[in-house]
Design a protein around this motif. Structure first.
Motif, PDB file in Angstrom:
ATOM      1  N   LEU A   1      31.729  45.161  41.013  1.00  0.00           N
ATOM      2  CA  LEU A   1      33.038  44.529  40.849  1.00  0.00           C
ATOM      3  C   LEU A   1      34.038  45.539  40.303  1.00  0.00           C
ATOM      4  O   LEU A   1      35.191  45.602  40.770  1.00  0.00           O
ATOM      5  N   ASP A   2      33.622  46.336  39.343  1.00  0.00           N
ATOM      6  CA  ASP A   2      34.499  47.357  38.773  1.00  0.00           C
ATOM      7  C   ASP A   2      34.912  48.361  39.846  1.00  0.00           C
ATOM      8  O   ASP A   2      36.076  48.777  39.916  1.00  0.00           O
ATOM      9  N   ALA A   3      33.973  48.767  40.699  1.00  0.00           N
ATOM     10  CA  ALA A   3      34.288  49.701  41.780  1.00  0.00           C
ATOM     11  C   ALA A   3      35.253  49.077  42.777  1.00  0.00           C
ATOM     12  O   ALA A   3      36.162  49.747  43.286  1.00  0.00           O
ATOM     13  N   TRP A   4      35.074  47.791  43.072  1.00  0.00           N
ATOM     14  CA  TRP A   4      35.984  47.090  43.988  1.00  0.00           C
ATOM     15  C   TRP A   4      37.395  47.057  43.427  1.00  0.00           C
ATOM     16  O   TRP A   4      38.368  47.277  44.161  1.00  0.00           O
ATOM     17  N   LEU A   5      37.531  46.809  42.140  1.00  0.00           N
ATOM     18  CA  LEU A   5      38.847  46.754  41.512  1.00  0.00           C
ATOM     19  C   LEU A   5      39.598  48.071  41.667  1.00  0.00           C
ATOM     20  O   LEU A   5      40.830  48.086  41.795  1.00  0.00           O
ATOM     21  N   ALA A   6      38.854  49.181  41.666  1.00  0.00           N
ATOM     22  CA  ALA A   6      39.467  50.507  41.756  1.00  0.00           C
ATOM     23  C   ALA A   6      39.688  50.962  43.196  1.00  0.00           C
ATOM     24  O   ALA A   6      40.249  52.046  43.421  1.00  0.00           O
ATOM     25  N   SER A   7      39.270  50.162  44.169  1.00  0.00           N
ATOM     26  CA  SER A   7      39.339  50.557  45.577  1.00  0.00           C
ATOM     27  C   SER A   7      40.517  49.903  46.286  1.00  0.00           C
ATOM     28  O   SER A   7      41.118  48.939  45.792  1.00  0.00           O
TER      29      SER A   7
END
Length: 266
Positions: free
Chosen positions: A170-176
Motif C-alpha cells: 500500500l505504501d508503494a502504491w501511494l508513492a506510484s
C-alpha cells in the motif's frame, strides 16, 4: 474480516484508503456489496446468518471489523452486529465508541475501525493476550495517527507477515503513479488487488503463535487464502475523499474461484 491495510491522510485526494480481505467459510450465506434493504443509505456486504457485516459505508462513514484469534474460543454476540449498528449511528466516532464500552465485553473478540467523516478510530475488546484461565476481554479505543496502518487477527500494527506485506505494498502504491485518479476519478486499483490476492505463505519462523497449531498458522498466513471449505470470500477497496466515497468488492468462491465484482460511488 481478516486483513486490513489502510492509509490515513497519506493520499493527496483520498483521506482514507482501505484494502481488505474477508476470510470465512464458503458455506456461510452472504449477500454481496449492495445497498441494504432495511437501510438504503448503507452500502456493504451482509452476513445472512446474523444480519451483520464485516465492512459497511454510509456516505463517508465507515465501520470495519476483524476477529481476534486467541484460543480458547470465546462466546458472545456477533461482532458483525457492531458494524450494522455503528454505521447507522450519527454520533462522532469517539462518542459512539465510548457508548460501546460497557457492552463490548459481551461480544466475540474484535478489532474495529470507525471513520465518522472527520476522524478515524480503533477499538478492541481483546487487545492483549489474557493470562491463563482468564477471559481477558476489556475495552480500549484510540484515534489513529496519520500514516499507513494494518491489522489482521491480532493487535493493530502487529508485524504479522501478511499485514506487513500489505502495508508495504500500500505504501508503494501511494508513492506510484497508479495512485493518481484518472479522468473518471478512479486511480489504478490493480496493484492493491494484486497485494490482496497474494497467496504466498510466510516461513515458519515468521509466523505468529495464536494457539492454533503450526499447520493452521501456515494456512492462514497468506493474504489470499485458497481453500475449498474456508478461504478468502471478498477483497474490498474503499477510497474516501472529502466529498465522496468509492468502494469496490471482488468476490470469490471455493478454491479462489472469481465470483464477480461490484463498484459503488457514494
Amino acid at each position: 474480516m481478516c486483513l486490513i491495510a489502510l492509509a490515513w491522510h497519506a493520499h493527496p485526494r483520498y483521506r482514507l484508503v482501505l484494502a481488505t480481505n474477508r476470510d470465512e467459510f464458503h458455506a456461510r450465506p452472504t449477500r454481496p456489496l449492495a445497498a441494504w434493504d432495511d437501510a438504503p443509505d448503507v452500502v456493504g456486504g451482509r452476513d445472512e446468518l446474523h444480519g451483520g457485516s464485516w465492512l459497511a459505508l454510509r456516505g463517508r462513514r465507515l465501520v470495519a471489523v476483524t476477529n481476534v484469534r486467541r484460543p480458547p474460543e470465546r462466546e458472545g454476540l456477533s461482532r458483525g452486529e457492531l458494524v450494522a449498528h455503528l454505521v447507522r449511528h450519527d454520533a462522532p466516532a469517539a462518542q459512539a465508541l465510548a457508548l460501546l464500552a460497557p457492552v463490548a465485553p459481551g461480544y466475540r473478540p474484535f478489532n474495529l475501525l470507525m471513520h465518522d467523516g472527520d476522524t478515524l478510530a480503533y477499538a478492541s475488546n481483546l487487545p492483549d493476550a489474557p493470562p491463563d484461565g482468564e477471559d481477558g476481554r476489556r475495552f480500549v479505543m484510540r484515534p489513529l495517527a496519520p500514516g499507513v496502518h494494518g491489522m489482521s487477527n491480532g493487535a493493530l500494527d502487529a508485524p504479522w507477515p501478511k499485514t506487513a506485506a500489505a502495508m508495504s505494498r500500500l505504501d508503494a502504491w501511494l508513492a506510484s503513479s497508479a495512485a493518481q485518479p484518472d479522468d473518471d476519478g478512479w486511480p489504478d486499483l490493480e496493484p492493491l488487488f494484486a497485494a490482496l490476492a497474494d497467496p504466498t505463505q510466510a516461513p515458519d519462523d515468521a509466523l505468529p503463535d495464536t494457539g492454533i497449531g503450526l499447520e493452521r498458522e501456515r494456512f492462514l498466513s497468506s493474504a489470499f487464502i485458497h481453500g475449498d471449505a474456508y478461504g478468502t470470500r471478498a477483497s474490498t477497496l474503499v477510497l474516501i475523499a472529502d466529498d465522496h466515497a468509492r468502494i469496490v468488492e471482488r468476490r470469490f468462491g471455493p478454491g479462489g474461484r472469481f465470483d464477480g465484482e461490484t463498484r459503488w460511488v457514494a
